[in-house]
Scaffold this motif. Sequence first.
Motif, short mmCIF file in Angstrom:
data_model
loop_
_atom_site.label_atom_id
_atom_site.label_comp_id
_atom_site.label_asym_id
_atom_site.label_seq_id
_atom_site.Cartn_x
_atom_site.Cartn_y
_atom_site.Cartn_z
N ASP A 1 0.82 -1.21 0.00
CA ASP A 1 0.00 0.00 0.00
C ASP A 1 0.86 1.26 0.00
O ASP A 1 0.43 2.32 -0.48
CB ASP A 1 -0.94 0.01 1.22
CG ASP A 1 -0.17 -0.06 2.53
OD1 ASP A 1 0.74 -0.90 2.64
OD2 ASP A 1 -0.47 0.75 3.43
N VAL A 2 2.09 1.14 0.54
CA VAL A 2 2.98 2.31 0.59
C VAL A 2 3.38 2.72 -0.82
O VAL A 2 3.29 3.90 -1.19
CB VAL A 2 4.22 2.01 1.45
CG1 VAL A 2 5.24 3.15 1.34
CG2 VAL A 2 3.83 1.80 2.91
N THR A 3 3.82 1.78 -1.63
CA THR A 3 4.20 2.13 -3.00
C THR A 3 2.97 2.54 -3.81
O THR A 3 3.06 3.40 -4.70
CB THR A 3 4.91 0.94 -3.69
OG1 THR A 3 4.12 -0.25 -3.52
CG2 THR A 3 6.28 0.71 -3.08
N HIS A 4 1.83 1.96 -3.49
CA HIS A 4 0.59 2.35 -4.19
C HIS A 4 0.27 3.82 -3.89
O HIS A 4 -0.05 4.60 -4.81
CB HIS A 4 -0.57 1.44 -3.74
CG HIS A 4 -1.87 1.76 -4.39
ND1 HIS A 4 -2.10 1.58 -5.74
CD2 HIS A 4 -3.03 2.27 -3.87
CE1 HIS A 4 -3.33 1.97 -6.03
NE2 HIS A 4 -3.92 2.39 -4.91
N LYS A 5 0.35 4.21 -2.63
CA LYS A 5 0.08 5.60 -2.27
C LYS A 5 1.14 6.54 -2.83
O LYS A 5 0.84 7.68 -3.20
CB LYS A 5 0.01 5.74 -0.75
CG LYS A 5 -1.19 5.05 -0.11
CD LYS A 5 -1.15 5.19 1.40
CE LYS A 5 -2.34 4.51 2.05
NZ LYS A 5 -2.29 4.63 3.54
N LEU A 6 2.37 6.04 -2.89
CA LEU A 6 3.45 6.87 -3.43
C LEU A 6 3.21 7.17 -4.90
O LEU A 6 3.44 8.29 -5.37
CB LEU A 6 4.79 6.14 -3.24
CG LEU A 6 6.08 6.96 -3.30
CD1 LEU A 6 6.06 8.10 -2.30
CD2 LEU A 6 7.29 6.06 -3.04
N ARG A 7 2.70 6.17 -5.65
CA ARG A 7 2.37 6.39 -7.06
C ARG A 7 1.21 7.38 -7.21
O ARG A 7 1.18 8.19 -8.13
CB ARG A 7 1.99 5.06 -7.72
CG ARG A 7 3.16 4.15 -8.05
CD ARG A 7 2.76 3.11 -9.07
NE ARG A 7 3.84 2.17 -9.32
CZ ARG A 7 3.90 0.96 -8.79
NH1 ARG A 7 2.96 0.54 -7.99
NH2 ARG A 7 4.91 0.17 -9.07
N ALA B 1 11.12 3.42 0.37
CA ALA B 1 10.56 2.91 -0.88
C ALA B 1 10.77 3.94 -1.97
O ALA B 1 11.04 5.11 -1.71
CB ALA B 1 9.07 2.60 -0.71
N PHE B 2 10.65 3.49 -3.23
CA PHE B 2 10.62 4.44 -4.35
C PHE B 2 9.83 3.82 -5.49
O PHE B 2 9.71 2.58 -5.60
CB PHE B 2 12.02 4.88 -4.79
CG PHE B 2 12.93 3.79 -5.27
CD1 PHE B 2 12.80 3.22 -6.52
CD2 PHE B 2 13.96 3.34 -4.45
CE1 PHE B 2 13.65 2.23 -6.97
CE2 PHE B 2 14.83 2.34 -4.89
CZ PHE B 2 14.67 1.78 -6.15
#
Length: 212
Positions: free
Chosen positions: A112-118, A190-191
């Motif tokens: 979910d972290v990378t999803h929100k980052l996108r 993350a990135f």
Amino acid sequence: MKLNSLQDLKKVQKELQAAHERAQAEQAARQARARQAEAARNLFARAVGVVQPLPDRKQARLPQVAAAPVALQRQKDEEAVLRDALSDEFDVSTLLDTDEALSFRRPGIGPDVTHKLRKGDWAIQREIDLHGLRSDEARVALAEFIRLSHRNGLRCVRVVHGKGLGSPGKTPVLKSKVHSWLVQKNQVMAFVQAKPAEGGAGALVVLLKPAG
């Protein structure tokens, strides 16, 4: 040496005795020179006796100069640079997710972290553009950028590395190295690959750990 006669033996004995006498004479000479040097050092003291400095009533009172402050922050920065040494040999390929777009998240960080980052849930607070830098220059610049951004409490930054279209053979050399360098930085959680409007395949949006 082979001794063929009593005469040869006596000759050797004389040479040994002469060498022994020379050594004794040299030692006595050294001791004499040492005594002379000591006497010369004490000559003035014996001549005038105990002395005391007279008070100088015209002595100027100069303001005390504060000691130069120790550059503690500079020392910490230099130590951090050593810790920030990044390797070009680090294999990052198995750590990257390549679903609809490239991304990375540390173990324990949910998808979910990378999803929100996108999606852009974190506003980009600062960016660095590595275009035109040599590999060694880009490595140092990126390490310093991530370290200072984290120290200043920033959470989301953008790293522009380019698409590699200007590289020999149009191979994105810097792009893959930036992925490897970021994974090696403990401050990076993350990135993800940036949105097309934010650089697309030529940039990354990086999420940093909270400071402290």
